[in-house]
Design an enzyme around this catalytic site. Structure first.
Site, PDB file in Angstrom:
ATOM      1  N   LYS A   1      32.488 118.147  77.387  1.00  0.00           N
ATOM      2  CA  LYS A   1      32.622 119.470  78.018  1.00  0.00           C
ATOM      3  C   LYS A   1      31.227 120.029  78.333  1.00  0.00           C
ATOM      4  CE  LYS A   1      34.133 123.395  79.418  1.00  0.00           C
ATOM      5  NZ  LYS A   1      34.546 123.427  80.833  1.00  0.00           N
TER       6      LYS A   1
ATOM      7  N   ILE B   1      37.915 128.190  84.052  1.00  0.00           N
ATOM      8  CA  ILE B   1      37.603 128.313  82.626  1.00  0.00           C
ATOM      9  C   ILE B   1      36.260 129.030  82.445  1.00  0.00           C
ATOM     10  CG2 ILE B   1      37.198 126.988  80.479  1.00  0.00           C
ATOM     11  CD1 ILE B   1      40.082 126.707  81.518  1.00  0.00           C
TER      12      ILE B   1
ATOM     13  N   LEU C   1      33.295 127.581  82.400  1.00  0.00           N
ATOM     14  CA  LEU C   1      32.350 126.757  81.635  1.00  0.00           C
ATOM     15  C   LEU C   1      32.196 127.223  80.194  1.00  0.00           C
ATOM     16  CD1 LEU C   1      29.771 126.054  84.479  1.00  0.00           C
ATOM     17  CD2 LEU C   1      31.472 124.486  83.544  1.00  0.00           C
TER      18      LEU C   1
ATOM     19  N   ASN D   1      25.824 119.380  85.884  1.00  0.00           N
ATOM     20  CA  ASN D   1      26.814 120.042  86.728  1.00  0.00           C
ATOM     21  C   ASN D   1      26.053 121.061  87.564  1.00  0.00           C
ATOM     22  OD1 ASN D   1      28.825 121.518  87.880  1.00  0.00           O
ATOM     23  ND2 ASN D   1      29.777 122.177  85.953  1.00  0.00           N
TER      24      ASN D   1
ATOM     25  N   CYS E   1      26.903 125.553  89.736  1.00  0.00           N
ATOM     26  CA  CYS E   1      26.764 126.900  89.164  1.00  0.00           C
ATOM     27  C   CYS E   1      25.959 127.784  90.096  1.00  0.00           C
ATOM     28  CB  CYS E   1      25.994 126.837  87.850  1.00  0.00           C
ATOM     29  SG  CYS E   1      26.845 125.916  86.635  1.00  0.00           S
TER      30      CYS E   1
ATOM     31  N   ILE F   1      33.590 113.681  92.718  1.00  0.00           N
ATOM     32  CA  ILE F   1      33.202 115.053  92.981  1.00  0.00           C
ATOM     33  C   ILE F   1      33.644 115.982  91.839  1.00  0.00           C
ATOM     34  CG2 ILE F   1      33.265 115.040  95.516  1.00  0.00           C
ATOM     35  CD1 ILE F   1      36.200 115.966  95.359  1.00  0.00           C
ATOM     36  N   ASN F   2      33.198 117.220  91.930  1.00  0.00           N
ATOM     37  CA  ASN F   2      33.705 118.283  91.059  1.00  0.00           C
ATOM     38  C   ASN F   2      34.947 118.912  91.726  1.00  0.00           C
ATOM     39  OD1 ASN F   2      33.747 120.307  89.023  1.00  0.00           O
ATOM     40  ND2 ASN F   2      31.536 120.151  88.839  1.00  0.00           N
TER      41      ASN F   2
ATOM     42  N   GLY G   1      38.137 112.486  90.762  1.00  0.00           N
ATOM     43  CA  GLY G   1      39.031 113.360  91.512  1.00  0.00           C
ATOM     44  C   GLY G   1      40.405 112.729  91.666  1.00  0.00           C
TER      45      GLY G   1
ATOM     46  N   THR H   1      42.174 115.635  85.116  1.00  0.00           N
ATOM     47  CA  THR H   1      43.427 116.382  85.027  1.00  0.00           C
ATOM     48  C   THR H   1      44.599 115.530  84.519  1.00  0.00           C
ATOM     49  OG1 THR H   1      42.633 117.833  86.761  1.00  0.00           O
ATOM     50  CG2 THR H   1      45.006 117.794  86.435  1.00  0.00           C
TER      51      THR H   1
HETATM   52  C1  LIG Z   1      40.043 122.480  82.811  1.00  0.00           C
HETATM   53  C2  LIG Z   1      38.879 121.811  83.484  1.00  0.00           C
HETATM   54  C3  LIG Z   1      37.585 122.005  82.984  1.00  0.00           C
HETATM   55  C4  LIG Z   1      36.496 121.389  83.599  1.00  0.00           C
HETATM   56  N1  LIG Z   1      35.223 121.564  83.091  1.00  0.00           N
HETATM   57  C5  LIG Z   1      34.165 120.915  83.666  1.00  0.00           C
HETATM   58  C6  LIG Z   1      32.857 121.034  83.114  1.00  0.00           C
HETATM   59  O1  LIG Z   1      32.629 121.660  82.076  1.00  0.00           O
HETATM   60  N2  LIG Z   1      31.834 120.410  83.757  1.00  0.00           N
HETATM   61  C7  LIG Z   1      32.034 119.654  84.895  1.00  0.00           C
HETATM   62  O2  LIG Z   1      31.078 119.104  85.442  1.00  0.00           O
HETATM   63  N3  LIG Z   1      33.273 119.501  85.417  1.00  0.00           N
HETATM   64  C8  LIG Z   1      34.330 120.114  84.829  1.00  0.00           C
HETATM   65  N4  LIG Z   1      35.594 119.952  85.348  1.00  0.00           N
HETATM   66  C9  LIG Z   1      35.787 119.095  86.536  1.00  0.00           C
HETATM   67  C10 LIG Z   1      36.261 117.691  86.152  1.00  0.00           C
HETATM   68  O3  LIG Z   1      35.338 117.036  85.314  1.00  0.00           O
HETATM   69  C11 LIG Z   1      36.499 116.830  87.412  1.00  0.00           C
HETATM   70  O4  LIG Z   1      35.302 116.742  88.134  1.00  0.00           O
HETATM   71  C12 LIG Z   1      37.576 117.429  88.324  1.00  0.00           C
HETATM   72  O5  LIG Z   1      38.624 118.007  87.565  1.00  0.00           O
HETATM   73  C13 LIG Z   1      38.159 116.399  89.281  1.00  0.00           C
HETATM   74  O6  LIG Z   1      38.726 115.305  88.578  1.00  0.00           O
HETATM   75  P1  LIG Z   1      40.309 115.230  88.216  1.00  0.00           P
HETATM   76  O7  LIG Z   1      41.046 115.493  89.486  1.00  0.00           O
HETATM   77  O8  LIG Z   1      40.499 113.849  87.669  1.00  0.00           O
HETATM   78  O9  LIG Z   1      40.562 116.282  87.212  1.00  0.00           O
HETATM   79  C14 LIG Z   1      36.705 120.555  84.742  1.00  0.00           C
HETATM   80  C15 LIG Z   1      38.011 120.372  85.234  1.00  0.00           C
HETATM   81  C16 LIG Z   1      39.090 120.973  84.621  1.00  0.00           C
HETATM   82  C17 LIG Z   1      40.472 120.726  85.169  1.00  0.00           C
END
Ligand SMILES: Cc1cc2nc3c(=O)[nH]c(=O)nc-3n(C[C@H](O)[C@H](O)[C@H](O)COP(=O)(O)O)c2cc1C
Length: 312
Positions: free
Chosen positions: A46, A72, A74, A128, A131, A191-192, A243, A266
């Site tokens: 996290k 959330i 961060l 990350n 921000c 990606i994020n 993603g 996810t």
């Molecule tokens: C609840 C939640 C919290 C996340 N927190 C972070 C984080 O702290 N730092 C970060 O770089 N990405 C964070 N992400 C993004 C995920 O790491 C990921 O990049 C994004 O969800 C796409 O991948 P996915 O579709 O497999 O979830 C978060 C995503 C979710 C759903």
């Protein structure tokens, strides 16, 4: 035939390309009740900051037909608490731990990076950059290539361990990928989440207190596939696809386009065993196609010489 699932990212060896995505697996330990996390290739922890954060006000999660919107904010326990309360346990687990981190100023990034760089359980760091930068009036670091270069190069100079940069889908991915690699990134996570919104039409209010959240899950997978392709075609640095991965084939799509590994986020909320099933799926895929290692499929679709195509 012995199948070799291992991959290497900038000198770091992973037993398989399946990495738990940041924010979806807590500090790794939360998953211990479901499966042995040392089975995963890696875990991105996290996102941590120097002082920690309580995050945003609820409601901060909204489930859509094909994904999740989250704001959330961060939320995290801060690096000192992480090193004191979580790291001792992680040091005993045999997988690659990637410390995801962030700041709102360049100095906050470097300070966080240096603290995490010194922790034994941290094998690589993942910035990350989605921000808002306080010093630049709130503009996101990740959408502005000169700012990407500035923050990445400052961290690269301060940190010894491998430095990954997680790119924002709100940017021109080719430009930000280039800027991150020129700044010294050893690998890119692409990606994020994608900025999104939902409205409760009965209550006539936003579904998320913060109004805007980040969309993740299957809905964003094809967008991530296109961006992974673009990043792989633009830079030589290893790319980690992220993603909407729910099954082995989703991760394989990223790898055929050139990604060295991929992250699962996810999907973990719906199926905490997804990583184990995905690893089994990778083995089956290799067998089905007569490959003996994951390395054979990396970039297979391009054979290393295709040029990117733009959309019409
Ligand atoms: C609840 C939640 C919290 C996340 N927190 C972070 C984080 O702290 N730092 C970060 O770089 N990405 C964070 N992400 C993004 C995920 O790491 C990921 O990049 C994004 O969800 C796409 O991948 P996915 O579709 O497999 O979830 C978060 C995503 C979710 C759903």
């Amino acid at each position: 035939m012995g199948l070799d699932l291992s991959v290497e990212i900038g000198g770091l060896k992973f037993k398989n390309p399946v990495i738990l995505a940041s924010g979806c697996a807590g500090y790794g330990l939360e998953f211990e009740d479901f499966f042995d996390i040392s089975l995963a290739g890696g875990v991105s922890l996290k996102g941590l900051s120097v002082k920690g954060s309580g995050g945003t006000h609820p409601p901060r999660i909204w489930e859509t037909p094909a994904g999740l919107i989250n704001a959330i904010g961060l939320q995290n326990i801060g690096i000192d608490a992480f090193i004191r309360d979580k790291a001792p346990r992680l040091r005993k687990i045999d997988t690659v731990f990637i410390a995801n981190f962030y700041g709102h100023r360049i100095e906050e990034y470097t300070e966080a990076g240096v603290m995490l760089d010194q922790e034994e359980c941290v094998d690589a760091l993942e910035m990350n950059i989605s921000c808002p930068n306080i010093s630049e009036g709130g503009i996101q670091f990740g959408v502005n290539p000169p700012l990407v270069y500035k923050v990445v190069s400052a961290c690269r100079k301060a940190i010894k361990k491998p430095l990954w940069v997680k790119l924002s889908p709100s940017s021109d991915i080719r430009e930000t990928a280039k800027a991150a690699v020129e700044g010294g990134a050893d690998a890119l996570t692409v990606i994020n989440t994608i900025p999104a919104m939902a409205v409760d039409v009965e209550k006539i209010e936003f579904r998320i207190h913060n109004r805007v959240g980040g969309l993740s899950g299957p809905a964003i997978h094809p967008i991530a596939v296109r961006m992974v392709n673009d990043a792989c075609q633009t830079v030589k640095a290893p790319v980690i696809g992220c993603g909407g991965v729910e099954k082995a084939e989703d991760g394989i799509e990223f790898m055929l386009l050139g990604a060295t590994a991929f992250q699962v986020g996810t999907a973990l909320f719906r199926n905490p065993l997804a990583p184990v099933e995905i690893i089994e799926g990778l083995e089956k895929y290799l067998e089905r196609h007569g490959f003996s290692s994951m390395n054979e499929i990396i970039g297979k679709l391009h054979n290393g010489n295709d040029k990117p195509r733009s959309c019409s």
